[in-house]
Design a protein around this motif. Structure first.
Motif, PDB file in Angstrom:
ATOM      1  N   ILE A 145       8.442  -0.788   5.306  1.00 24.35           N
ATOM      2  CA  ILE A 145       8.780  -2.191   4.816  1.00 24.35           C
ATOM      3  C   ILE A 145       7.343  -3.241   3.472  1.00 24.35           C
ATOM      4  O   ILE A 145       6.232  -2.378   3.620  1.00 24.35           O
ATOM      5  CB  ILE A 145       8.317  -2.728   6.433  1.00 24.35           C
ATOM      6  N   VAL A 203      -1.297  -2.674   7.666  1.00 20.79           N
ATOM      7  CA  VAL A 203      -0.841  -1.518   7.526  1.00 20.79           C
ATOM      8  C   VAL A 203      -0.897   0.128   8.150  1.00 20.79           C
ATOM      9  O   VAL A 203       0.153   0.720   8.370  1.00 20.79           O
ATOM     10  CB  VAL A 203      -1.322  -0.774   5.741  1.00 20.79           C
ATOM     11  N   CYS A 233       7.444  -6.996  11.679  1.00 19.70           N
ATOM     12  CA  CYS A 233       7.286  -5.698  11.449  1.00 19.70           C
ATOM     13  C   CYS A 233       6.744  -5.055  13.867  1.00 19.70           C
ATOM     14  O   CYS A 233       7.426  -4.005  13.417  1.00 19.70           O
ATOM     15  CB  CYS A 233       6.012  -5.772  10.962  1.00 19.70           C
ATOM     16  N   LEU A 239       3.106  -0.118   7.423  1.00 22.80           N
ATOM     17  CA  LEU A 239       3.084  -0.627   6.349  1.00 22.80           C
ATOM     18  C   LEU A 239       3.680   0.034   4.836  1.00 22.80           C
ATOM     19  O   LEU A 239       3.008   1.029   5.071  1.00 22.80           O
ATOM     20  CB  LEU A 239       3.024  -2.306   6.067  1.00 22.80           C
ATOM     21  N   LEU A 285       5.784  -6.361   2.766  1.00 22.43           N
ATOM     22  CA  LEU A 285       5.050  -7.707   3.347  1.00 22.43           C
ATOM     23  C   LEU A 285       4.090  -7.731   2.136  1.00 22.43           C
ATOM     24  O   LEU A 285       3.372  -7.346   1.541  1.00 22.43           O
ATOM     25  CB  LEU A 285       3.635  -7.041   4.121  1.00 22.43           C
ATOM     26  N   VAL A 341       1.702  -3.555   0.445  1.00 20.17           N
ATOM     27  CA  VAL A 341       1.713  -4.985   0.727  1.00 20.17           C
ATOM     28  C   VAL A 341       1.559  -5.243  -0.595  1.00 20.17           C
ATOM     29  O   VAL A 341       0.356  -4.528  -1.517  1.00 20.17           O
ATOM     30  CB  VAL A 341       0.287  -5.227   1.090  1.00 20.17           C
ATOM     31  N   TYR A 370       1.715  -0.678  11.731  1.00 20.59           N
ATOM     32  CA  TYR A 370       3.400  -1.494  11.580  1.00 20.59           C
ATOM     33  C   TYR A 370       3.816  -0.144  10.417  1.00 20.59           C
ATOM     34  O   TYR A 370       5.054  -0.342  10.183  1.00 20.59           O
ATOM     35  CB  TYR A 370       3.216  -2.936  11.285  1.00 20.59           C
TER      36      TYR A 370
END
Length: 134
Positions: free
Chosen positions: A82, A98, A68, A103, A84, A106, A101
Motif C-alpha cells: 500500500i 506505517v 488501509c 504501509l 499512501l 508514503v 497498517y
C-alpha cells in the motif's frame, strides 16, 4: 514465458489527480483500476486481485486510513503493498500509520508522476521477486 501485467488500484477522489496517476501507471505498463472513494475501493479490492494499492488519505465515505485498516484486517490479499499519498504530511503521525497498517511507502502531495511510477514499480518488483529461499 508469459509476462504478467501488474494490477494497481488507485483510490483518489480528485478526478484530475486520479487521471494523472492512472495515465502514468498505464504508460509504465500497469493495468489500473480507479476508485473515487474508499468504500468503492474496498468493493473493488475485495472483488479482484491487485499487486498494489495507491490511496489518498482524505476521501469521502471512507478515508484512506479506514481503507488501509479494512485491507489489513480482511481475508483477501492482506499482504498487498500500500502506497499512501496525502497533502496532510505535517498533520499525520506517519510512523504510526506505517507501523499500524504495514504501509509500504508514503508520498506527500504535490508529488511528481515520475515519483509515483518509480515507487509503484519498486513495490511491485519487490513483491514479485522470489526471496532467497525460493
Amino acid at each position: 514465458m508469459a509476462t504478467v501485467t501488474p494490477r494497481a488500484l488507485v483510490v483518489e477522489d480528485n478526478r484530475v489527480m486520479a487521471d494523472v496517476v492512472r495515465f502514468n501507471l498505464s504508460r509504465a505498463g500497469m493495468d489500473v483500476e480507479v476508485a473515487f472513494n474508499g468504500r468503492a475501493a474496498l468493493d473493488a479490492f475485495n472483488a479482484a486481485e491487485f499487486d498494489l494499492v495507491i490511496t489518498d488519505y482524505q476521501m469521502p465515505e471512507m478515508s484512506g486510513e479506514e481503507l488501509c485498516r479494512a485491507i489489513r484486517e480482511g481475508n483477501h490479499n492482506t499482504l498487498v503493498p500500500i502506497l499512501l499519498v496525502s497533502a496532510k504530511g505535517y498533520e499525520l503521525d506517519i510512523e504510526s500509520l506505517v507501523q499500524q497498517y504495514s504501509l509500504s511507502r508514503v508520498l506527500f502531495k504535490p508529488f511528481s508522476p515520475r515519483d509515483v511510477v518509480e515507487t509503484a514499480r519498486s513495490l511491485v518488483e519487490t513483491v514479485a521477486s522470489p526471496g532467497p529461499s525460493e
